[in-house]
Design a protein around this motif. Structure first.
Motif, PDB file in Angstrom:
ATOM      1  N   LEU A  25       0.841  -1.194   0.000  1.00 22.23           N
ATOM      2  CA  LEU A  25       0.000   0.000   0.000  1.00 22.23           C
ATOM      3  C   LEU A  25       0.878   1.246   0.000  1.00 22.23           C
ATOM      4  O   LEU A  25       0.636   2.216  -0.718  1.00 22.23           O
ATOM      5  CB  LEU A  25      -0.856  -0.029   1.260  1.00 22.23           C
ATOM      6  CG  LEU A  25      -2.291   0.426   1.153  1.00 22.23           C
ATOM      7  CD1 LEU A  25      -3.008  -0.338   0.083  1.00 22.23           C
ATOM      8  CD2 LEU A  25      -2.974   0.228   2.488  1.00 22.23           C
ATOM      9  N   ASP A  26       1.889   1.195   0.847  1.00 22.95           N
ATOM     10  CA  ASP A  26       2.874   2.267   0.940  1.00 22.95           C
ATOM     11  C   ASP A  26       3.515   2.513  -0.422  1.00 22.95           C
ATOM     12  O   ASP A  26       3.636   3.646  -0.882  1.00 22.95           O
ATOM     13  CB  ASP A  26       3.972   1.795   1.908  1.00 22.95           C
ATOM     14  CG  ASP A  26       4.215   2.816   2.988  1.00 22.95           C
ATOM     15  OD1 ASP A  26       3.549   3.862   2.949  1.00 22.95           O
ATOM     16  OD2 ASP A  26       5.068   2.560   3.855  1.00 22.95           O
TER      17      ASP A  26
ATOM     18  N   ASP B 256       2.371   1.544  -3.396  1.00 25.08           N
ATOM     19  CA  ASP B 256       1.375   2.037  -4.354  1.00 25.08           C
ATOM     20  C   ASP B 256       1.289   3.545  -4.299  1.00 25.08           C
ATOM     21  O   ASP B 256       1.266   4.231  -5.312  1.00 25.08           O
ATOM     22  CB  ASP B 256      -0.011   1.492  -3.994  1.00 25.08           C
ATOM     23  CG  ASP B 256      -0.233   0.116  -4.549  1.00 25.08           C
ATOM     24  OD1 ASP B 256       0.550  -0.268  -5.439  1.00 25.08           O
ATOM     25  OD2 ASP B 256      -1.155  -0.578  -4.098  1.00 25.08           O
ATOM     26  N   ARG B 257       1.225   4.013  -3.058  1.00 20.11           N
ATOM     27  CA  ARG B 257       1.069   5.440  -2.833  1.00 20.11           C
ATOM     28  C   ARG B 257       2.297   6.184  -3.346  1.00 20.11           C
ATOM     29  O   ARG B 257       2.192   7.209  -4.020  1.00 20.11           O
ATOM     30  CB  ARG B 257       0.896   5.654  -1.343  1.00 20.11           C
ATOM     31  CG  ARG B 257       0.454   7.015  -1.022  1.00 20.11           C
ATOM     32  CD  ARG B 257      -0.029   7.133   0.400  1.00 20.11           C
ATOM     33  NE  ARG B 257      -1.059   8.121   0.433  1.00 20.11           N
ATOM     34  CZ  ARG B 257      -2.340   7.865   0.451  1.00 20.11           C
ATOM     35  NH1 ARG B 257      -2.752   6.627   0.441  1.00 20.11           N
ATOM     36  NH2 ARG B 257      -3.205   8.828   0.472  1.00 20.11           N
TER      37      ARG B 257
ATOM     38  N   GLN C  60      -8.210  -2.497  -3.864  1.00 18.13           N
ATOM     39  CA  GLN C  60      -7.197  -1.642  -4.480  1.00 18.13           C
ATOM     40  C   GLN C  60      -7.792  -0.526  -5.316  1.00 18.13           C
ATOM     41  O   GLN C  60      -7.252   0.570  -5.373  1.00 18.13           O
ATOM     42  CB  GLN C  60      -6.289  -2.491  -5.352  1.00 18.13           C
ATOM     43  CG  GLN C  60      -4.912  -2.590  -4.754  1.00 18.13           C
ATOM     44  CD  GLN C  60      -3.909  -3.051  -5.776  1.00 18.13           C
ATOM     45  OE1 GLN C  60      -4.208  -3.242  -6.946  1.00 18.13           O
ATOM     46  NE2 GLN C  60      -2.694  -3.223  -5.329  1.00 18.13           N
TER      47      GLN C  60
ATOM     48  N   ASN D 172      -8.164   4.092   0.210  1.00 17.80           N
ATOM     49  CA  ASN D 172      -6.815   4.498  -0.158  1.00 17.80           C
ATOM     50  C   ASN D 172      -6.734   5.059  -1.578  1.00 17.80           C
ATOM     51  O   ASN D 172      -6.163   6.118  -1.819  1.00 17.80           O
ATOM     52  CB  ASN D 172      -5.909   3.271  -0.016  1.00 17.80           C
ATOM     53  CG  ASN D 172      -4.472   3.646   0.085  1.00 17.80           C
ATOM     54  OD1 ASN D 172      -4.123   4.546   0.842  1.00 17.80           O
ATOM     55  ND2 ASN D 172      -3.644   2.993  -0.686  1.00 17.80           N
TER      56      ASN D 172
ATOM     57  N   SER E 193      -5.954   8.928  -2.711  1.00 12.15           N
ATOM     58  CA  SER E 193      -4.780   9.164  -3.523  1.00 12.15           C
ATOM     59  C   SER E 193      -5.143   9.974  -4.767  1.00 12.15           C
ATOM     60  O   SER E 193      -4.459  10.935  -5.135  1.00 12.15           O
ATOM     61  CB  SER E 193      -4.196   7.803  -3.888  1.00 12.15           C
ATOM     62  OG  SER E 193      -3.008   7.939  -4.535  1.00 12.15           O
TER      63      SER E 193
ATOM     64  N   GLU F  80      -2.505  15.460   3.216  1.00 15.42           N
ATOM     65  CA  GLU F  80      -2.422  14.007   3.208  1.00 15.42           C
ATOM     66  C   GLU F  80      -1.292  13.469   4.103  1.00 15.42           C
ATOM     67  O   GLU F  80      -1.432  12.451   4.759  1.00 15.42           O
ATOM     68  CB  GLU F  80      -2.235  13.619   1.739  1.00 15.42           C
ATOM     69  CG  GLU F  80      -1.823  12.270   1.492  1.00 15.42           C
ATOM     70  CD  GLU F  80      -1.691  11.998  -0.003  1.00 15.42           C
ATOM     71  OE1 GLU F  80      -2.144  10.949  -0.383  1.00 15.42           O
ATOM     72  OE2 GLU F  80      -1.099  12.807  -0.766  1.00 15.42           O
TER      73      GLU F  80
ATOM     74  N   GLN G  74      -3.757   3.688   5.889  1.00 15.22           N
ATOM     75  CA  GLN G  74      -2.957   2.480   5.743  1.00 15.22           C
ATOM     76  C   GLN G  74      -3.058   1.602   6.992  1.00 15.22           C
ATOM     77  O   GLN G  74      -3.169   0.384   6.906  1.00 15.22           O
ATOM     78  CB  GLN G  74      -1.527   2.886   5.484  1.00 15.22           C
ATOM     79  CG  GLN G  74      -0.695   1.762   4.956  1.00 15.22           C
ATOM     80  CD  GLN G  74       0.722   2.228   4.780  1.00 15.22           C
ATOM     81  OE1 GLN G  74       0.972   3.323   4.302  1.00 15.22           O
ATOM     82  NE2 GLN G  74       1.649   1.417   5.221  1.00 15.22           N
TER      83      GLN G  74
END
Lengths: 360, 538
Positions: free
Chosen positions: A50-51, A53-54, B102, B107, B111, B445, B462
């Motif tokens: 996830l980290d 991806d970001r 996803q 998340n 984003s 963010e 997260q």
């Protein structure tokens, strides 16, 4: 240990089903290309993914930011190049005009050409990018940084209500509301309170191009065409106009008394031209300085782009290690699991077929 | 000779019973919960004679079921443990797929929104960039609303499952009570012999009950079992079963609670089984997760609004709020006697924890606040809340305050035009190209604003995902462990009680042979008798 018939059946069936579950999971991994099918398969790897991806997403965004600011800086660079060329041409003409063989008439012609060049310089200062934004507008990119008053191109001022008026740059560096004096020269309009007006073309955006890196967007006219040099503040467009104005005045011999109205002595012109040349040199120097700083920023963007490409690649590969399936390994695993499943099926049918009752 | 015939007949009768029991075993080889039965044979009372004692044959002394109390109890306990973990994992996986997906999870939407903010920061006077930011804001808020509504439907599902479980538990309780009665009267009627099949049926019902909820049992002298649920509330006493009911929470009518027919709420005491798993899931995953998602929504909205208010929009006007956030949810208990009312608002984002709070009035205008769950006394200011208690509340009147529970469901974009985004700073010379406020928005963010100013929104989201993944994972591991334990206790029970068909076939042969032998004895006795008759008949 004693084993019951139903227990035996359940056990062999259970192991058969278990083999099937495992094989189905591998099949799903192969079909989806993912080794992590849901975060709970491996919470630590999922959090890490996830980290990543970001971070990858952020890098893409920074990449877009870089392209945007690069585009504007390239345009500004070319506008500055154009400005330097114009100033050099003005300088050449000034040198040419500063020659005893020139008559009022030829000087007039040269002055006319210089005024054309000043007009071209105004075009550069008010140049717009593809979106109609003024390149040198600073924060007020929707407003032209320069406006005309009479034959002069002057920096624009605006008050709190958005009212635009031309301003004049005083030697002390203050930009104040302008009016024309009886000679048609811009002077401070004292009827207006200078404190009510602020320069239009000021403010410079900072653009994020990395987690901690920012790059300044295009420079505002206030810091490009206006600068302090030689002990006083100067406006490059005013410098050019000044040269033309000096050349326009008819020249009389030194020591002519009385001096006819509107004329100048040859010596005055010579001094003015000498001053003008020094001024034009520092003007060229100013634009070159700004151009250098723009070039440096463009270099920084190139470096930033390289860094982004590299870290993006690295992040992608780390991410892939975490969540993507290793096809060779998974295919081999599936093969093995299917063999195991087949064996379990054969054992099941053999074992379940056996009974003492068959021998009675 | 009559002795001989008597012995032969006793053997014939006994082996018939043995064969009948073996056939019963074979017939029930696949019956769930069946314990194989054994015929115990003993000698009959011997005849005294001058020469000594002469045996008089065989008799069936008992038909017993092969039964291991410990293994059975172990199996019950593992069954309820497995059902709990499995239910928990299944339900939590549903939440996981909603929150962590996803492409559709929080998340991803977050984003995309902040990327759009970056685009505005890069080109603040571009209307198209602003329009994209506005629509990504809409997308973000609708993601939050959608996630909350999906979590809401999982909550509905939990209620439906609770209802089904309660009905099933009542069915089992009733059945156990009936079996208790039957067993008690059978035991009395047969002079102490065990009604094996009834006992098996009751064990099986108990196993089914344990799959739904963990219970404890105490055996009575007459063979009946008393069954207790939760922390010792009786569910079955001999032949009487209590009914479980589904009632409403006194604060929230949409939240189902388990009550006994005598009125007590026992939701918090229920452990194990699929019911325990459901309640634990609601308590440990669903409610906190809705609150946490709400907290993230609140954090994004309040930070955006604060920065909007600091800046100026495209026309140079002060920024209006970007998002509209619903007020803090306060629910009064249906037991309240006074007319008190509570209003609460968020005083500081950093103080919010995602917990709910229970306010208890003291009757004199004051109140105390307790965190839910946990029931720890807290100070409103420490948990980021401003609370006012108006009207006149009686002592003991209580209110449930859920600071972030409704935020995700009610989050909306309140700006209507792209020009209203306040990208420019609020002070200094104004220009449409000023991006300094937009840069601050883009930094939201990664700004540490949550949990005492230690965690950023990005990290918060997260953490949410990984916390959820961890709790699903640990439930799955728990389920796996329980499955292994269950298969072990099942094997142990089966090794004692299970029917082995080969064994029964062998027994069949053995008893058949014995029966044939006894028949032969009878025939021989008859022959001898005939010989005698013939000898005298002449």
């Amino acid at each position: 240990m004693r084993i019951s018939s139903s227990q035996w059946f359940r056990q062999s069936l259970g192991s058969l089903l278990e083999q099937q579950t495992v094989a189905a999971r591998t099949q799903q991994q192969l079909a989806s290309g993912k080794s992590l099918l849901k975060p709970s398969d491996d919470p630590v790897a999922a959090a890490r993914a996830l980290d990543l991806d970001r971070a990858i997403d952020k890098l893409d965004q920074y990449g877009r930011n870089v392209s945007h600011v690069e585009n504007r800086l390239r345009l500004q660079e070319s506008a500055l190049d154009g400005g330097i060329d114009l100033l050099q041409r003005v300088r050449e003409l000034a040198v040419q005009a500063n020659n005893g063989t020139q008559s009022d008439e030829t000087r007039g012609a040269i002055a006319a050409e210089i005024e054309q060049l000043r007009e071209a310089m105004l075009q550069q200062a008010n140049r717009q990018d593809g979106n109609g934004h003024y390149l040198f507008g600073g924060y007020s990119e929707d407003q032209a940084p320069y406006m005309t008053l009479g034959r002069h191109a002057l920096p624009a001022l605006q008050d709190a209500t958005g009212n635009r008026i031309p301003g004049v740059l005083l030697a002390d560096g203050s930009l104040v509301p302008a009016m024309l004096d009886p000679d048609g020269l811009p002077v401070q309009d004292t009827a207006l309170n200078a404190a009510d007006y602020a320069p239009v073309a000021s403010g410079q955006r900072q653009i994020s191009v990395g987690a901690t890196a920012t790059v300044a967007d295009s420079d505002p006219a206030l810091t490009v065409f206006q600068y302090s040099g030689g002990g006083s503040s100067r406006d490059i467009l005013a410098s050019i106009q000044l040269v033309a104005d000096s050349l326009r005045k008819p020249v009389v011999a030194n020591g002519t008394i009385p001096l006819p109205v509107g004329s100048q002595e040859a010596a005055t012109l010579a001094t003015a031209m000498a001053d003008a040349l020094t001024r034009l040199d520092t003007d060229i120097g100013q634009l070159s300085d700004v151009r250098t700083s723009v070039g440096a920023r463009l270099n920084q963007l190139d470096v930033q782009r390289d860094i982004q490409a590299e870290s993006s690649l690295q992040l992608q590969s780390t991410r892939s290690d975490l969540v993507d399936v290793d096809y060779a390994e998974a295919a081999a695993r599936l093969n093995q699991q299917l063999t195991g499943l087949q064996a379990a099926q054969q054992v099941f049918s053999k074992v379940q077929g056996m009974s003492l009752f068959d021998f009675m | 000779m009559s002795d001989m015939m008597g012995s032969a007949l006793s053997a014939l009768v006994s082996y018939q019973r043995a064969l009948a029991t073996t056939s019963h075993n074979i017939a029930n080889a696949n019956t769930d919960g069946y314990s194989r039965q054994r015929v115990e044979l003993g000698t009959r009372v011997a005849n005294q004679s001058g020469a000594g004692v002469i045996g008089s044959g065989v008799q069936v002394t008992a038909i017993r079921r092969s039964y291991d109390q410990f293994a059975t109890e172990q199996m019950r306990s593992n069954t309820s443990g497995l059902a709990r973990e499995q239910t928990f994992a299944t339900m939590a996986t549903q939440v996981e797929s909603v929150v962590s997906d996803q492409t559709t999870g929080v998340n991803a939407a977050l984003s995309r929104f902040f990327n759009a903010v970056q685009d505005v920061a890069t080109d603040p006077s571009s209307l198209s960039a602003r329009r994209v930011m506005l629509s990504e804001g809409e997308a973000l808020s609708s993601r939050f609303r959608d996630i909350d509504s999906q979590l809401g439907s999982i909550d509905q599902d939990v209620n439906a499952r609770l209802r089904a479980s309660v009905t099933e538990i009542n069915g089992y309780a009733q059945r156990i009570a009936e079996l208790n009665q039957a067993i008690a009267s059978a035991t009395g009627g047969m002079g102490g012999a065990m009604p094996n099949d009834l006992m098996d049926a009751r064990d099986q019902a108990l196993l089914g009950l344990n799959q739904l909820v963990k219970v404890t049992t105490v055996e009575q002298g007459d063979g009946s079992l008393n069954v207790f649920i939760g922390s010792g509330q009786s569910l079955v006493l001999s032949g009487n079963a209590q009914q479980l009911q589904l009632g409403n929470n006194n604060f929230d009518p949409t939240r189902a609670e388990i009550t006994l027919s005598d009125g007590g709420v026992i939701t918090d005491f229920i452990e194990g089984g699929s019911l325990g798993g459901l309640l634990a899931f609601r308590q440990e995953v669903l409610t906190p997760m809705r609150n946490q998602v709400g907290l993230m929504a609140y954090a994004v909205a309040s930070e955006m609004n604060a920065i909007q208010a600091d800046g100026r929009d495209l026309s140079g006007n002060a920024g209006l709020p970007f998002f509209s956030v619903p007020p803090v949810a306060v629910q009064a208990s249906s037991f309240n006697g006074g007319t008190g009312s509570v209003t609460a608002s968020v005083a500081s984002l950093a103080g919010l924890t995602g917990d709910n709070y229970r306010l208890v009035a003291d009757g004199a205008g004051g109140f105390s606040l307790y965190s839910q769950p946990g029931d720890v006394a807290v100070n409103p200011a420490d948990v980021g809340l401003t609370i006012t208690l108006g009207g006149s509340a009686n002592a003991g009147d209580s209110f449930l305050i859920r600071p972030t529970a409704d935020v995700a469901a009610g989050l909306r974009v309140s700006l209507s035009a792209p020009g209203q985004i306040a990208a420019a700073a609020g002070t200094g010379a104004f220009g449409v190209g000023d991006n300094s406020n937009a840069l601050r928005m883009a930094a939201i963010e990664d700004k540490a604003v949550l949990f005492g100013g230690k965690v950023s929104i990005a990290d918060g989201v997260q953490n949410l995902v990984s916390e959820l993944a961890t709790s699903v994972r640990s439930a799955e591991i728990g389920a796996q462990a329980q499955r292994t334990l269950l298969s072990q206790s099942q094997a142990r029970k089966e090794s004692v009680s299970g029917v082995n068909l080969d064994e029964e076939a062998a027994n069949l042969m053995k008893y058949q042979q014995a029966y044939q032998a006894a028949a032969q004895v009878a025939s021989t006795a008859n022959d001898i008798f005939q010989t005698m008759i013939n000898a005298f008949g002449r």
